[in-house]
Every structure is written in C-alpha cells, then in structure tokens.
Write an enzyme that holds these catalytic residues in place. Structure first.
Site, short mmCIF file in Angstrom:
data_model
loop_
_atom_site.label_atom_id
_atom_site.label_comp_id
_atom_site.label_asym_id
_atom_site.label_seq_id
_atom_site.Cartn_x
_atom_site.Cartn_y
_atom_site.Cartn_z
N SER A 82 0.83 -1.19 0.00
CA SER A 82 0.00 0.00 0.00
C SER A 82 0.88 1.26 0.00
O SER A 82 1.68 1.45 -0.91
CB SER A 82 -0.96 -0.04 1.19
N HIS A 109 -7.39 -5.23 -1.34
CA HIS A 109 -6.22 -4.42 -1.00
C HIS A 109 -5.27 -5.11 -0.02
O HIS A 109 -4.06 -4.94 -0.12
CB HIS A 109 -6.67 -3.08 -0.43
N ASP A 115 3.78 24.55 -1.16
CA ASP A 115 5.19 24.43 -1.55
C ASP A 115 5.72 23.02 -1.28
O ASP A 115 6.61 22.81 -0.47
CB ASP A 115 6.05 25.47 -0.81
#
Length: 489
Positions: A166, A469, A416
């Site tokens: 993951s 998953h 940023d």
C-alpha cells in the site's frame, strides 16, 4: 553524525531471533547538520536458519549487524501513512515465507511506534501550526526512503530487497526514484501510486470502486442494507434530539459520516464478513412478552457495535494517517497539474485557488459531482460506505486528533511541496521490480496503477481479481513467492 545502536537479541516463542535497532538521523536530509530524530527498526531472523544461533555483535555504533549470518536483507515498508511496523509474536504469513531467504527489517517509519513520535502530545511542542507543518513535511515518502538508505549503509548491508504494501509501495517508488543503488529488487503489493496529477483524480476513481464494492457487499448480505439504514436513522435521531445522542467509548459523537467509515472493512476479502458480523449485532435485543429475546425495532445501538465502530474511526494509535493522508499525493505545481491518461478537466473537481494544495480533495470531489450523491450524507438519508477518504471534520470529532486540527488544516492549505518521485529515473529504472495490482482494489485504483506501471522501466505487473487491497493478509506466502519469481533468483 548519524549513529546506530543495536540492542540485545531476544527470541520469540518459535525461536525467531529479534534485535532492536535505533538510528539517529537528520530530520531534514538536505540539512544533515540540523535537528535529528530517532528511527527504530526490528530485525527478524528465522529460528530455523542454521546461522541464527550465531551471536549478534551489537558493540559497533555503526556496525554491520548481522553481516556474519549470510542472509540477505529484506526491508518491509508498511501501509499507512502513519503505520508502525508490525509486532509479531511468532512468524507467520508472508514473514514466515520471507524468513526462509531473508533477514527481515521491520521499520517504524519516522513519527510512528518507537521512532521519535509525532502525535497530539509531541507536535504542539514544536511550536505554531505553521512550524508543526514545516516539521511534518519531512515525514513523507522521500524522507522515509532516505532514512532507509542511511540505515542500510549503517548496517553494512548490500543492496536489499524492498517490499512495500500500500503506502509502502508508494515509498518503494520513491526509493526507486532517489536511491535505486540501494535496492536489489522491489516488490509492491497494492501500492502503485500515480506519479503526477492532483489528488482529486485518485478520489474520483476510488469513489467509483467503493460504489461497486458496496453493491457487491449488499448483494451478498441484502439484509445489512436495512440494518445500516436503521443505524443511520438512530444516529440522526440523536443528532436532532429526537433520541439520546449516540457516543463512542471515548465520549466522542457518532455521526453519519463516521458510520460510513465502516467501509474500511470492504478493503479486504474476509474483512467483508467482519462487517456483516458487526452489523448483525448493531441493535440491542429486548425480551418479548413471552420472555424470549427478539430484535425489537429500537434505536439503541449495542456496546459491541459502538466499540467496533470506535476501532475503525479512532486515530489514537496512528494520528499521522489523518494528518498526513492527502499529502501523500501532494506535488509541485508542474507535477500536480500534469494528468497523463486522466479524465478531462470537466470530470475533475473544481480546483482550489492554488491547485498544488490538496485542500481536502476527497471532500471536494464528493461535493462537486451529482453522481456521488449516494455517498453524501447531506444529499441522501442512507449513504453508501466510504473507504480511505478523509474529511475536514475528522480531527474535530476525534479527541486524539483535536489538538492536531490546526496543523492538519495548515497541511491541507500548503502549496510548496517537493516532488515525491523522479519520473525520468523511473523511466530508466534497472532494478527488477514486480507489482501485484488488485483489479477491484478500492484504495489504490487499478487503472491508475497500470498507468504508473507503464512508466517504470522493468516493472512487471501481476494483475489479479483473487484479492483485495490487503491480499498479503489472505495469502501472503503465495503472493510473495510469485513476486520473487517475477524478479529473478
């Protein structure tokens, strides 16, 4: 100067040798002379390895711990963000399989476990929310893999196998980008992140995956749709004052949005059954006139259900999961604006003023599209269950996160960001790499995963619909064997 200290070895019940390792590393790898943090890792060596009885020399500060044993290293990067390394009482699953060939290093990624903590007690000590955010920008994948590479060098290890599950797979892609010289191979399960584009495209895809998974679940357990609807009704009645308010064991309120988070169960094959069992016990049973027990139509939710819900929604043990969650997709403007293979702009949520801010992308996507009304508790009484989506109310409701609400908002506004990956390095990759892509993965979208795979030279994909998953929890040994075979001897 970076330092390494190895603790005394211990043995698990099955004979596995474990050794604690502590490393002092720079907070900011671009400023190695600056502030330092502690990073912890635990080493596992199988008790059946003929060399495992050899004593471990832990005297060297920067020593090559374990070099005398002959086993190559495997570094495991766990999912998250904000997940510490697993604590094993004995080896099983993929770790037992891996221990036949490797010595395993289980990393507590910076900010987690026994590494320098980042939580409600420690982060406020850093200073203002802005100062806390400046600190936490160093807790993303590039910093984690720079930690790992310094650790490898301090252990005196040859280039090692990196296994990422993951979010750990996201980190493996960062490792391939910035320090491929430290890797002998990369194994990735359910973890091929998009290399560019905004976070919005991730959630636009995963909402659709979650809808299909909801329908699969309710097709298998049709009675649970009605039970879940009754749960929503009970919660709404408490919110409006028509009934007593519903609270979790920590005293925090139950909301429809928090109930939707039970969709985290849908990320795995067998965890779907666990959701069914929990909903079966959602409401109290009261004795009938005949003295038997029957499930009356009541708004009273059981302690069993509320405790199960609490275990899904509380972030007391992994606060960085919420605080850092959408930052795992945040990139510089020129990368964030790139959308190769993504839906046209008309199919993406209206961007924030500066599209490099994640700005609660999952929430914006939900509220921006009419076709997602069935997930929105403001537009439907009984919404579908959600998955790995985070919302701005998350920190306000969770007592463990409330002191971190301001820094979480600060990170959501931040623009940023540095790059997570180097697409040019990945396009020229020479490290043997194999990835398991799960066709119906509700957290890491299959189509976005294949897009990434096509941009990493030498990456071989095994796509399968046999797992969801958390496939390595269902057949870790089989999945690991297959990926190892795909990357050579």
């Amino acid at each position: 100067m970076c330092t390494h200290r190895a603790g005394a070895e211990a043995r698990l019940l099955d004979g596995t040798r474990i050794t604690d390792h502590w490393f002092e590393l720079p907070l900011d790898h671009a400023r190695p002379e600056g502030a330092r943090i502690r990073v912890y890792a635990r080493e596992y060596v199988s008790g059946t390895d003929p060399d495992s009885a050899a004593p471990l020399d832990s005297s060297a500060e920067d020593g090559a711990a374990g070099a005398q044993d002959g086993l190559p290293w495997l570094l495991f990067l766990q999912g998250g963000p904000g997940g510490k390394g697993v604590r094993q009482a004995q080896l099983g699953g993929w770790m037992k399989e891996a221990s036949q060939r490797f010595r395993i290093l289980m990393l507590d990624q910076r900010g987690t476990g026994l590494s320098t903590p980042a939580n409600r007690n420690t982060l406020p000590l850093i200073g203002t929310p802005e100062e806390q955010a400046d600190y936490l920008v160093h807790f993303r994948a590039p910093s984690i893999v720079q930690d790992a590479e310094l650790i490898r060098l301090m252990l005196g290890a040859e280039p090692w196998t990196v296994f990422g599950q993951s979010f750990g797979g996201f980190c493996a892609l960062s490792y391939l980008s910035w320090h491929p010289e430290g890797m002998s191979r990369a194994l990735i399960t359910g973890g091929l992140a998009p290399l560019d584009g905004p976070a919005d495209r991730v959630y636009r895809a995963t909402y659709q995956r979650m809808r299909a998974r909801n329908e699969e679940y309710f097709g298998r357990f049709p009675e649970d749709r009605q039970i879940l609807g009754r749960v929503y009704d009970a919660v709404r009645a408490g919110e409006t004052g028509a009934a007593l308010s519903v609270v979790l064991p920590d005293g925090s309120p139950v909301t429809v949005g928090r109930v939707q988070m039970l969709g985290m169960f849908l990320g795995g094959n067998t965890r779907m059954d666990q959701l069914h069992y929990l909903l079966q016990e959602a409401f109290e049973r009261v004795p009938s006139a005949a003295g038997t027990f029957t499930e009356a139509l009541t708004h009273t939710l059981t302690d069993t259900f509320l405790h199960g819900l609490y275990q899904q929604v509380s972030r007391a043990t992994n606060p960085l999961y919420l605080v850092m969650h959408e930052s795992i997709y945040a990139q510089p403007a020129q990368v964030s604006h790139a959308q190769p293979g993504s839906p046209p702009a008309a199919q993406l949520a209206p961007p924030p003023e500066d599209a490099t801010a994640t700005a609660w992308a999952a929430q914006r996507v939900l509220r921006s599209f009419s076709d997602l009304a069935d997930f929105d508790p403001d537009r439907t009484a009984h919404p579908l269950l959600t998955g790995e989506m985070v919302f701005d109310w998350y920190a306000d409701l969770d007592p463990a996160l409330r002191p971190l609400q301001s820094v979480t908002e600060e990170l959501a506004r931040r623009t940023d960001w540095g790059p997570l990956y180097d697409p040019k390095a990945l396009a020229a990759n020479t490290v043997p790499t194999a990835a398991a892509v799960y066709t119906h993965d509700v957290y890491v979208d299959r189509d976005l995963s294949l897009e990434t795979a096509s941009r990493v030279q030498g990456l071989t994909v095994w796509e399968t619909d046999a797992f969801h998953h958390d496939g390595i929890g269902d057949d870790g040994p089989g999945i690991l064997r297959r990926l190892l075979e795909m990357t050579g001897p």
